[in-house]
Design an enzyme around this catalytic site. Structure first.
Site, mmCIF file in Angstrom:
data_model
loop_
_atom_site.group_PDB
_atom_site.id
_atom_site.type_symbol
_atom_site.label_atom_id
_atom_site.label_comp_id
_atom_site.label_asym_id
_atom_site.label_seq_id
_atom_site.Cartn_x
_atom_site.Cartn_y
_atom_site.Cartn_z
ATOM 1 N N ASP A 33 -4.974 -45.074 -20.386
ATOM 2 C CA ASP A 33 -4.934 -45.127 -18.922
ATOM 3 C C ASP A 33 -6.127 -44.390 -18.317
ATOM 4 O O ASP A 33 -6.363 -44.486 -17.115
ATOM 5 C CB ASP A 33 -3.637 -44.464 -18.427
ATOM 6 N N LYS B 68 3.497 -55.732 -19.897
ATOM 7 C CA LYS B 68 2.534 -55.096 -20.801
ATOM 8 C C LYS B 68 2.926 -55.376 -22.248
ATOM 9 O O LYS B 68 2.082 -55.769 -23.053
ATOM 10 C CB LYS B 68 2.508 -53.582 -20.562
ATOM 11 N N GLN C 38 4.197 -44.591 -18.232
ATOM 12 C CA GLN C 38 4.289 -45.363 -16.989
ATOM 13 C C GLN C 38 4.524 -44.435 -15.789
ATOM 14 O O GLN C 38 5.439 -43.615 -15.809
ATOM 15 C CB GLN C 38 5.430 -46.389 -17.123
#
Ligand code: NAP
Length: 290
Positions: A121, A54, A98
């Site tokens: 997200d 990422k 994460q």
């Protein structure tokens, strides 16, 4: 029939190039550089690889990347304090924590703590609610990627019968909502659904997000259907090592389907590309509000 392979890698590369153009445009026209903060707690090896990918992709797209690490033993109070700092930082437009988090954390509590305007997200309940209400917001990256892949085969999803296998907050539910928003007729299947093969056999589009290696068999697929395989499952290989397979028995399904995504190289690359796109969107939304 042998299915056309939907090449997620090249589709994601084209998308990343468009994101990089948009980033240049924001810098040129508004003096803005989108910034993404990625928070990782602990040292999960799979997460380490994702986070490194990422960060590389973020920087490669011309954005700023801010990596934050907390030890495996971090407390909820420490993580919430970091999220509050990132929320208050005007150079950061997107925050991603994460997952999975170590056992001491309540992941829903953490997702809810991220300001919804920075929730790239798409897991904050406000964004989930806005998606169900048909309002603008940030949707989860993997389902967004699935829609892009399906549209490379069917530019319009209107009236198509879609089956989504899996009803997680991360994939199945938001994917179903995005399909509805595109006028597909949607069935959401899960572990308690009866006769999954029959549900799949009538679908023009099959999305498998189950986490069970090759559960979807070739004989479940309607001839000519489009199959999007979200699953990532590590299984033992004959040589004693391991390999990654999807939720779909690829070789069988490819004999029947019209188009199919491989694993790896299908949905996975789109997930990171959509994270970049969501960060640009979050940056634009903030500019719009100002
Ligand atoms: P999850 O939270 O475990 O959800 C799995 C879903 O599958 C649940 O809704 C479950 O039903 C359903 N299910 C389980 N067994 C089933 C069965 N035998 N028949 C029908 N449905 C069944 O998983 P997830 O987070 O959605 O992820 C799904 C898969 O996608 C995993 O392999 C994951 O690694 C992968 N993934 C890939 C990406 C990517 O970027 N490519 C991103 C995210 C996830 P119940 O609700 O009834 O339990």
């Amino acid at each position: 029939m042998t299915a056309r392979v939907i090449d997620g890698k090249s589709i994601a590369a084209a998308l990343r190039a468009r994101v990089a153009d948009a980033v240049q445009g924001l810098a040129r026209d508004h003096g803005l550089v989108p910034g993404l903060a990625v928070v990782m707690v602990g040292n999960d090896p799979a997460s380490e690889v994702y986070v490194a990918n990422k960060s590389r992709t973020v920087v490669g797209s011309g954005m700023r990347s801010f990596d934050h690490r907390l030890p495996e033993t971090a407390t909820t109070a420490e993580l919430l304090a970091l999220i509050r700092r990132l929320d208050a930082d005007p150079t950061i437009h997107g925050i991603l924590v994460q997952l999975p988090l170590p056992a001491q954390f309540d992941e829903q509590e953490i997702s809810a703590a991220i300001a919804y305007a920075k929730d790239v997200d798409g897991l904050n309940p406000v964004n989930a609610g806005r998606l169900w209400a048909g309002m603008a917001g940030l949707a989860p990256c993997t389902p967004l990627g699935c829609i892009i892949l399906a549209k490379t085969v069917h530019p319009s999803l209107r009236g198509l019968d879609a089956v989504v296998i899996g009803r997680s907050t991360l994939v199945g539910k938001p994917l179903a909502q995005l399909l509805l928003a595109d006028d597909a007729t949607v069935t959401i299947a899960h572990s308690k659904s009866r006769d999954l093969p029959a549900l799949c056999r009538r679908a023009d589009l099959v999305f498998a997000a189950v986490g069970r290696p090759e559960i979807v068999r070739g004989e479940w697929i309607k001839p000519g259907a489009t199959v999007i395989d979200v699953g990532i499952n590590r299984v033992a290989a004959l040589d004693g090592k391991s390999r990654i397979v999807g939720d779909v028995a690829y070789a069988e399904a490819a004999e029947v389907a019209g188009a199919i995504t491989p694993v790896p190289g299908g949905v996975g690359p789109l997930t990171i590309a959509m994270l970049m796109a969501n960060t640009v969107k979050a940056c634009r939304m903030r500019r719009g509000r100002r």
